[in-house]
Write an enzyme that holds these catalytic residues in place. Structure first.
Site, PDB file in Angstrom:
ATOM      1  N   ASP A   1       0.826  -1.212   0.000  1.00 52.49           N
ATOM      2  CA  ASP A   1       0.000   0.000   0.000  1.00 52.49           C
ATOM      3  C   ASP A   1       0.855   1.255   0.000  1.00 52.49           C
ATOM      4  O   ASP A   1       2.045   1.234   0.315  1.00 52.49           O
ATOM      5  CB  ASP A   1      -0.951   0.008   1.194  1.00 52.49           C
TER       6      ASP A   1
ATOM      7  N   GLU B   1       0.201  -1.487   5.528  1.00 51.73           N
ATOM      8  CA  GLU B   1       1.249  -1.091   6.462  1.00 51.73           C
ATOM      9  C   GLU B   1       1.043   0.335   6.948  1.00 51.73           C
ATOM     10  O   GLU B   1       1.320   0.663   8.105  1.00 51.73           O
ATOM     11  CB  GLU B   1       2.620  -1.222   5.779  1.00 51.73           C
TER      12      GLU B   1
END
Length: 487
Positions: free
Chosen positions: A72, A139
């Site tokens: 991400d 994350e």
């Protein structure tokens, strides 16, 4: 650009939308990529992806290694940029040695880590032990991929995290963190005859702060950058001492792990204070310029008249909100006594957002606390909670995540240091980082892991100023390959 194989993959990744909590497409892309390259690949329920390649001839009896990065990206853009992170590719351009994006975050955090790992496992000339590539989701906003990683998924005992942002540095520890969110519910004071008469005696103005640098709420928290939420609140708290005002709207910041770059408020002041408020604002602007001018060269503080709002936050609620936000700490709290130059504890006043659920309005204040000491993390969390409780009828905390305690005697550290010295004839720095890495969570499930974190030089991460050094990427990739050979 070199290394071509790394930047080719990064270019492909930047065509795939990958906001935090929306990693379906990038997870699928990685699995498709593995199939195209005939690489063993599995995915778990969280959409984490693990690829496995066998050791090259002569390395079969060597201990395997895990290369790890996250899928991400932080989605931040300038206010004047039309970009939909759910659908639009990242538009990149080259400025000398820097790769940049056009008005948005670049996604090098951590797309470039994925790119280096994929390039390494498909390099036919690279000798290496068995490699697992672990690519995790979410994350940036919750570390949920690392949290949900199942026991037994990983086979290796050595892990290289490719999610650092400083050239020639090896990180062997990180801070733990926790989020605190406050919500203040209220009922609008909507337009009626009494309010209309009062409004005739009021003058509406819009206050706005923009052009700030922002940045990562951990790695950049000690760099003296301004927080747009704080600037708006500091002025409202000062104004409150001199005259009554009505608050219609207040908004600022975006993500919990980014320092707020923009904020604004719409207020109405007594007509008799119309001229004085501009004088107050000009004085305040000059003070902020003196305080932040060296680090915030693009800072803009604007005051302008605007249409009269049709509704206001109740005066007593608005007063409490200003008091709570003014009391809420932000920035560096303490420096580490064990590692010189490392921030030990900090907190970020990340965002102030006006929201509505089932027609009921509320203001949501998001903050994040970090510390390499667990007790200090919870102490600053308590300070934030007590400040928010001045106005908020609801204060909640996230699950948090653990820190990663440094191990200066790590065998993996020794090899990665030697690899750097082989190539560049100088020693890398060995540090801990005041930011959340997934390594602490991996240790909870795989306590035997020996880990280090490396990465190429980046600046402005988590902001539209994010930029990646091309030459540093080339050095870091060469370093990674040399470490794999030595392992």
């Amino acid at each position: 650009m070199e290394p071509k194989e790394v930047f080719d993959i990064f270019s492909q990744i930047n065509q795939v939308p990958r906001p935090s909590k929306h990693e379906e497409r990038i997870s699928r892309w990685l699995q498709d990529w593995a199939r195209e390259h005939h690489i063993e690949c599995v995915s778990d329920e969280a959409m984490n992806v693990i690829m496995r390649v066998p050791a090259t001839p002569g390395y079969e009896d060597h201990e395997g290694v895990i290369l790890q990065a996250h899928m991400d990206m932080v989605c931040e853009k300038n206010g004047d940029v039309a970009h939909d992170f759910m659908t639009d590719p990242i538009q990149t351009w080259v400025d000398g040695d820097w790769l940049k994006a056009k008005g948005t975050t670049l996604g090098a955090d951590d797309g470039i880590g994925i790119s280096m790992a994929l390039a390494a496992i498909t390099d036919p000339t690279l000798e290496h032990p068995a490699i697992e590539c672990l690519f995790t989701v979410d994350e940036e906003t919750g570390l949920t991929g690392a949290m949900k990683l199942q026991d037994g998924m990983l086979r290796g005992k050595r892990l290289i995290n490719i999610d650092s942002e400083d050239d020639g540095q090896i990180f062997i520890g990180c801070a733990g963190g926790i989020d605190t969110v406050g919500r203040m519910h209220y009922e609008w004071e909507t337009e009626n005859e009494e309010l209309r008469k009062k409004n005739m005696e009021l003058f509406p103005v819009r206050l706005a702060v923009s052009g700030l640098t922002g940045g990562h709420s951990g790695d950049d928290i000690n760099k003296g950058r301004a927080n747009a939420n704080q600037l708006i609140i500091w002025f409202l708290a000062r104004l409150k001492q001199h005259t009554a005002f009505r608050l219609a709207t207040i908004q600022g910041g975006n993500l919990r792990n980014a320092i707020a770059r923009e904020a604004e408020a719409v207020i109405a002041i007594p007509m008799s204070y119309k001229e004085q408020v501009r004088i107050d604002w000009n004085i305040f602007s000059a003070e902020m310029e003196a305080r932040y001018g060296e680090v915030e060269k693009e800072m803009r503080l604007e005051l302008e008249s605007c249409p009269m709002p049709e509704r206001f936050i109740p005066a007593e609620k608005a007063d409490l909100l200003v008091d709570a936000l003014n009391a809420c700490p932000h920035g560096m709290i303490a420096m580490s006594k064990e590692m010189p130059g490392l921030v030990e504890t900090s907190t970020n006043l990340a965002s102030v957002k006006m929201k509505e659920t089932d027609g009921k309005p509320y203001i949501e204040i998001s903050t994040s606390q970090r510390s390499s000491i667990e007790e200090s993390k919870h102490r600053i969390q308590t300070d934030v909670q007590q400040a928010l409780a001045i106005a908020c009828d609801e204060v909640t905390h996230g699950d948090g995540y653990p820190g990663w305690a440094p191990n200066p005697h790590s065998p993996l550290l020794d090899v990665v240091k030697e690899a750097y010295e082989d190539l560049f004839h100088t020693s890398p720095q060995v540090l801990a980082i005041h930011a959340g890495l997934e390594c602490g969570l991996f240790l909870e499930k795989y306590p035997y892991l020996d880990m280090v974190s490396i990465g190429p030089q980046m600046y402005g991460v988590h902001s539209p100023q994010e930029r990646l050094s091309i030459s540093s990427t080339e050095r870091c990739y060469a370093w990674l390959k040399q470490a794999l050979r030595k392992l």
